[in-house]
Design an enzyme around this catalytic site. Structure first.
Site, PDB file in Angstrom:
ATOM      1  N   HIS A  16      -7.823 -37.744 -13.104  1.00 22.98           N
ATOM      2  CA  HIS A  16      -8.270 -38.702 -13.560  1.00 22.98           C
ATOM      3  C   HIS A  16      -9.973 -39.285 -12.694  1.00 22.98           C
ATOM      4  O   HIS A  16      -9.969 -39.476 -12.164  1.00 22.98           O
ATOM      5  CB  HIS A  16      -7.231 -39.836 -13.389  1.00 22.98           C
ATOM      6  CG  HIS A  16      -8.386 -41.501 -14.227  1.00 22.98           C
ATOM      7  ND1 HIS A  16      -8.262 -42.216 -15.550  1.00 22.98           N
ATOM      8  CD2 HIS A  16      -9.268 -42.066 -13.737  1.00 22.98           C
ATOM      9  CE1 HIS A  16      -8.315 -42.882 -15.931  1.00 22.98           C
ATOM     10  NE2 HIS A  16      -9.017 -43.058 -15.008  1.00 22.98           N
ATOM     11  N   LEU A  17     -10.701 -38.924 -13.627  1.00 23.96           N
ATOM     12  CA  LEU A  17     -12.185 -38.578 -12.664  1.00 23.96           C
ATOM     13  C   LEU A  17     -13.105 -39.686 -13.467  1.00 23.96           C
ATOM     14  O   LEU A  17     -13.564 -39.871 -14.360  1.00 23.96           O
ATOM     15  CB  LEU A  17     -12.929 -37.543 -12.439  1.00 23.96           C
ATOM     16  CG  LEU A  17     -11.118 -36.301 -12.031  1.00 23.96           C
ATOM     17  CD1 LEU A  17     -12.923 -35.343 -11.947  1.00 23.96           C
ATOM     18  CD2 LEU A  17     -11.152 -37.052 -11.006  1.00 23.96           C
ATOM     19  N   ASP A  37      -0.363 -50.378 -14.135  1.00 24.53           N
ATOM     20  CA  ASP A  37      -0.770 -49.272 -13.547  1.00 24.53           C
ATOM     21  C   ASP A  37      -0.013 -48.947 -12.559  1.00 24.53           C
ATOM     22  O   ASP A  37      -0.115 -47.326 -12.745  1.00 24.53           O
ATOM     23  CB  ASP A  37      -2.407 -49.170 -13.425  1.00 24.53           C
ATOM     24  CG  ASP A  37      -2.824 -49.371 -14.044  1.00 24.53           C
ATOM     25  OD1 ASP A  37      -3.064 -48.546 -14.373  1.00 24.53           O
ATOM     26  OD2 ASP A  37      -4.121 -50.229 -14.508  1.00 24.53           O
ATOM     27  N   ARG A  80     -23.808 -39.218 -14.339  1.00 25.13           N
ATOM     28  CA  ARG A  80     -24.499 -38.576 -15.096  1.00 25.13           C
ATOM     29  C   ARG A  80     -25.973 -38.651 -14.537  1.00 25.13           C
ATOM     30  O   ARG A  80     -26.803 -37.579 -14.201  1.00 25.13           O
ATOM     31  CB  ARG A  80     -25.107 -39.921 -16.504  1.00 25.13           C
ATOM     32  CG  ARG A  80     -24.518 -39.288 -17.407  1.00 25.13           C
ATOM     33  CD  ARG A  80     -24.650 -40.236 -18.888  1.00 25.13           C
ATOM     34  NE  ARG A  80     -23.196 -41.636 -18.362  1.00 25.13           N
ATOM     35  CZ  ARG A  80     -23.050 -42.143 -18.850  1.00 25.13           C
ATOM     36  NH1 ARG A  80     -23.050 -42.122 -20.326  1.00 25.13           N
ATOM     37  NH2 ARG A  80     -22.481 -43.263 -18.613  1.00 25.13           N
ATOM     38  N   ASN A 126     -16.301 -35.778 -19.445  1.00 20.46           N
ATOM     39  CA  ASN A 126     -17.527 -35.472 -20.533  1.00 20.46           C
ATOM     40  C   ASN A 126     -19.007 -34.596 -19.065  1.00 20.46           C
ATOM     41  O   ASN A 126     -19.209 -33.470 -19.590  1.00 20.46           O
ATOM     42  CB  ASN A 126     -18.142 -37.005 -20.446  1.00 20.46           C
ATOM     43  CG  ASN A 126     -17.603 -37.584 -20.884  1.00 20.46           C
ATOM     44  OD1 ASN A 126     -17.693 -36.898 -22.320  1.00 20.46           O
ATOM     45  ND2 ASN A 126     -17.315 -39.087 -20.469  1.00 20.46           N
TER      46      ASN A 126
END
Ligand code: ADP
Length: 395
Positions: free
Chosen positions: A205-206, A147, A282, A329
């Site tokens: 990048h979440l 990474d 969410r 999303n």
């Protein structure tokens, strides 16, 4: 020539995600994807071949607990479907030496173990399947993809902390993480917007882990994470950047041990800590609790700040990309973020954003913003296929 298949393994603290790829002239093609969840208690195996479940989810039971047994099961299962020629692994830290994927041997595995203090919460889990496979299949080619590697191109100032040189020499540097995701986005952006791809792009990048990266010519110039994956943006449970004085305050005035401080900063902070509710975006979005809005607002604010900072690193900005669980999303988070970036030339297209279109800025917007789903395992697969073909060519 016989088709070569290889597994890609992404091992976390409690799950083992895997894919099986076939090497084809057009690049790696994913045949199977799945995971073994709850690997330390009662592992649950699930797999999909194409868009179909390979079989119903399977409770493996306690006797399969641990990486070694789970991998033993996984390899036997995979080999019922295809012969496995190699395995690619996601490894969070490559330290100073590994800025490219590498074929593993005993010496290199030892070097990667020595990096555990730099990523204590991730590196040991990443190395477990490597050890297990080396024991189970000593002849199998294993490739580690890091990474940190993609960030080796960062500008000099972006790699350095303003600390005494002895610390720099000891490896205390701003490495950066989520590199496989950024590398994938840089590759994919060439298809999505070939004109933008070589220009100055900020990628957000979440996910549960969250970071941002400034790209120029498809290479990393700066990023928000540093020595560890605890730096930069607030995350699901991590605080992100802090005044170091906060740590002294916790230790001296609140008598907290280092372990307690680490637990708070890694597991009790970020969205979870601020909301007092959950790390899960969410659920925060569905909540009427004002603390949920507070956590969301702080997350958005810090992302917007980093758009400014990374634009400064690049000397301007030509486009933006959102990716990972929240970036892909959550139209709410994207909408809030982009609305605060008008000063940088981004104008949100509400309709496009609400319907998760690829481009979420208007035609008149001076700069485009895109949503691109990331695929770190596919990036690893590209690296493994490349190494397999080089090995074949030289043999
Ligand atoms: P990880 O870093 O663990 O790989 P992911 O990239 O899977 O994390 O992202 C997980 C985050 O994405 C969670 O906060 C989750 O709530 C959020 N997320 C996933 N789907 C949605 C959605 N439809 N709306 C808002 N947030 C979402």
């Amino acid at each position: 020539m016989e088709q070569q298949n290889f597994a890609v393994i992404n091992a976390g603290s409690s799950s083992l995600k895997f894919s099986l790829f076939a090497a084809t002239p057009a690049g790696p093609v994913r045949r199977i994807r799945g995971q073994i969840a709850e690997i330390n208690s009662t592992p649950i195996f699930s797999a999909r071949i194409g868009s179909h479940s390979a079989e119903p989810d399977r409770l493996l039971g306690e006797s399969y607990s641990g990486h070694h047994r789970c991998l033993d099961f996984l390899l036997a299962w995979l080999e019922q479907h295809a012969q496995v020629h190699a395995a690619g692994h996601r490894v969070v830290h490559g330290g100073l030496h590994y800025s490219q994927p590498v074929v593993l041997d005993a010496t290199i595995i030892k070097e990667l173990e020595a990096l555990i203090p730099l990523a204590p919460l991730h590196q040991p889990h990443n190395l477990q399947p490597i050890h297990a496979l080396a024991r189970l299949h000593p002849g199998l080619m294993q490739v580690a993809c890091f990474d940190t590697a993609f960030h080796a191109s960062k500008r000099k100032e972006a790699q350095q902390f303003p600390l005494p040189a002895t610390l720099k020499d000891a490896g205390v540097r701003r490495y950066g993480f989520h590199g496989l995701s950024y590398e994938y986005i840089a590759m994919k952006l060439k298809e999505v917007d070939p004109v933008l791809a070589p220009k100055r792009v900020v990628v957000a990048h979440l996910g549960n882990g969250a970071s941002m990266c400034a790209l120029h010519q498809g290479k990393a110039v700066d990023s928000t994470m540093g020595l560890t994956a605890a730096d930069g943006l607030p995350m699901g449970t991590r605080s992100g950047s802090l005044d170091p004085g906060v740590v002294f305050f916790m230790a001296r005035e609140m008598n907290m041990s280092l372990d307690t401080i680490e637990d708070i900063l890694y597991r009790q902070s970020g969205l979870k800590g601020v909301s007092g509710l959950t790390h899960d975006m969410r659920l925060l979005e569905q909540s009427n609790d004002p603390r949920a809005s507070e956590a969301i607002d702080l997350f958005v604010y810090r992302i917007q700040q980093q758009f400014g900072a990374l634009s400064a690193s690049l000397g301007g900005i030509d486009g933006a990309v959102f990716t990972a669980g929240i970036g892909e999303n959550s139209h709410l988070i994207r909408s809030k973020v982009v609305k605060g970036l008008q000063w940088l030339g981004f104008e949100l297209d509400e309709q496009a954003n609400a319907t998760h279109a690829s481009r979420i800025t208007t035609r008149q917007s001076n700069r485009p913003a895109y949503v691109i789903p990331t695929d770190e395992d596919l990036m690893i697969a590209h690296h493994v296929q490349h190494i397999l073909s080089e090995t074949q060519a030289s043999s």
